[in-house]
Design a protein around this motif. Structure first.
Motif, PDB file in Angstrom:
ATOM      1  N   SER A  98      27.569  47.508  49.264  1.00  0.00           N
ATOM      2  CA  SER A  98      28.657  48.367  49.721  1.00  0.00           C
ATOM      3  C   SER A  98      29.597  48.724  48.581  1.00  0.00           C
ATOM      4  CB  SER A  98      29.454  47.671  50.837  1.00  0.00           C
ATOM      5  OG  SER A  98      30.135  46.530  50.327  1.00  0.00           O
ATOM      6  N   ALA A 105      43.309  43.876  53.151  1.00  0.00           N
ATOM      7  CA  ALA A 105      42.483  43.714  51.956  1.00  0.00           C
ATOM      8  C   ALA A 105      43.141  44.458  50.804  1.00  0.00           C
ATOM      9  CB  ALA A 105      41.080  44.251  52.211  1.00  0.00           C
ATOM     10  N   LEU A 114      42.605  48.438  50.636  1.00  0.00           N
ATOM     11  CA  LEU A 114      41.336  48.973  51.136  1.00  0.00           C
ATOM     12  C   LEU A 114      41.575  50.101  52.127  1.00  0.00           C
ATOM     13  CD1 LEU A 114      38.214  48.514  51.112  1.00  0.00           C
ATOM     14  CD2 LEU A 114      38.563  47.124  53.167  1.00  0.00           C
ATOM     15  N   VAL A 144      34.992  52.369  53.078  1.00  0.00           N
ATOM     16  CA  VAL A 144      33.819  51.661  52.582  1.00  0.00           C
ATOM     17  C   VAL A 144      32.609  52.572  52.698  1.00  0.00           C
ATOM     18  CG1 VAL A 144      33.400  50.628  54.856  1.00  0.00           C
ATOM     19  CG2 VAL A 144      32.428  49.559  52.800  1.00  0.00           C
ATOM     20  N   LEU A 188      36.686  43.603  54.990  1.00  0.00           N
ATOM     21  CA  LEU A 188      35.242  43.468  55.042  1.00  0.00           C
ATOM     22  C   LEU A 188      34.845  42.001  54.941  1.00  0.00           C
ATOM     23  CD1 LEU A 188      34.411  46.298  52.466  1.00  0.00           C
ATOM     24  CD2 LEU A 188      34.686  46.526  54.954  1.00  0.00           C
ATOM     25  N   ARG A 223      30.021  46.162  45.417  1.00  0.00           N
ATOM     26  CA  ARG A 223      29.896  44.746  45.740  1.00  0.00           C
ATOM     27  C   ARG A 223      28.437  44.313  45.791  1.00  0.00           C
ATOM     28  NH1 ARG A 223      33.505  42.842  50.395  1.00  0.00           N
ATOM     29  NH2 ARG A 223      31.740  43.578  51.637  1.00  0.00           N
ATOM     30  N   ALA A 235      33.547  49.308  48.197  1.00  0.00           N
ATOM     31  CA  ALA A 235      34.867  49.229  48.806  1.00  0.00           C
ATOM     32  C   ALA A 235      35.806  50.187  48.079  1.00  0.00           C
ATOM     33  CB  ALA A 235      35.409  47.801  48.735  1.00  0.00           C
ATOM     34  N   PHE A 289      39.513  51.568  47.454  1.00  0.00           N
ATOM     35  CA  PHE A 289      40.913  51.200  47.536  1.00  0.00           C
ATOM     36  C   PHE A 289      41.789  52.383  47.111  1.00  0.00           C
ATOM     37  CE2 PHE A 289      38.516  47.369  46.932  1.00  0.00           C
ATOM     38  CZ  PHE A 289      39.166  46.390  47.670  1.00  0.00           C
ATOM     39  N   GLY A 309      37.754  43.488  48.962  1.00  0.00           N
ATOM     40  CA  GLY A 309      37.359  44.012  50.260  1.00  0.00           C
ATOM     41  C   GLY A 309      37.651  43.048  51.379  1.00  0.00           C
TER      42      GLY A 309
END
Length: 214
Positions: free
Chosen positions: A150, A181, A209, A212, A59, A146, A152, A154, A110
């Motif tokens: 968004s 990421a 990642l 999202v 991202l 974030r 993210a 994982f 991200g």
């Protein structure tokens, strides 16, 4: 233990100096049974038969605000941390032991590369934010909210308990796959060494990642 603060402080010094050495050229571009992993230094790794999803494209960079590991009951604010007067990454203060620190001279979660999130395992009176981190297992989710709104997502693919003696920061915190990421969640672990008055290892949870939201 009543001296828990001093104990974890020594372990932090070793861990964070290792992070500092890694971060210089890796930038962006005393708990109980369920706490720090005890016994021999171990690598949980990826158990056979655990399917992992494909990686999501990195991202655009954005600072983290919160991190959650639902399977462990972890949900905490994230604050940026820099270097202290000794040139080591400064962890969150013990007064904020339920807060996670992000190494802001490195990758933003991200974005491409490994982002580093660090947290205390305990204080002198109670468990801290990453007390149960060693119970993490591959396939579980870590969600990072974030600053751009968004989330993210994982997927954990590796859990290591890395000894402090001969600690290799590049191996522990460097990228597993170039261009991907990635995320590292880090705290103290191993056994308590009464001679050095610190833990003998660090728990390093690796994730990458896979999605999202927002």
């Amino acid at each position: 233990m009543s001296s828990g603060r001093a104990l974890t402080g020594t372990a932090w010094a070793v861990l964070l100096l290792g992070l500092w050495a890694w971060g210089r050229d890796g930038a962006d571009g005393p708990g109980a049974a369920s706490g720090p992993t005890t016994g021999d230094i171990a690598a949980v790794g990826r158990p056979p038969g655990v399917p992992l999803p494909p990686a999501h494209s990195p991202l655009e960079p954005a600072p983290p605000r919160r991190v959650a590991v639902p399977s462990l009951g972890i949900s905490a604010p994230v604050v940026p941390r820099g270097l202290d007067g000794d040139g080591a990454i400064d962890p969150p203060p013990y007064e904020s032991a339920q807060t996670v620190g992000w190494y802001d001279a490195g990758t933003r979660p991200g974005a491409a590369g490994p982002a580093l999130l660090v947290g205390h395992v305990d204080t002198e009176t109670r468990p801290a934010v990453f007390y149960g981190l060693s119970a993490a297992r591959p396939g579980e989710t870590v969600a990072v909210t974030r600053s751009d709104g968004s989330v993210a997502e994982f997927t954990i693919d590796d859990v290591q308990v890395v000894p402090r003696d001969g600690f290799d920061a590049r191996r522990a915190y460097g990228p597993r796959q170039p261009g991907r990421a990635e995320l590292r969640l880090i705290t103290c672990g191993g056994t308590f060494d009464p001679e050095t008055r610190s833990y003998t290892a660090n728990v390093v949870v690796s994730a990458y990642l896979t999605g999202v939201r927002g």
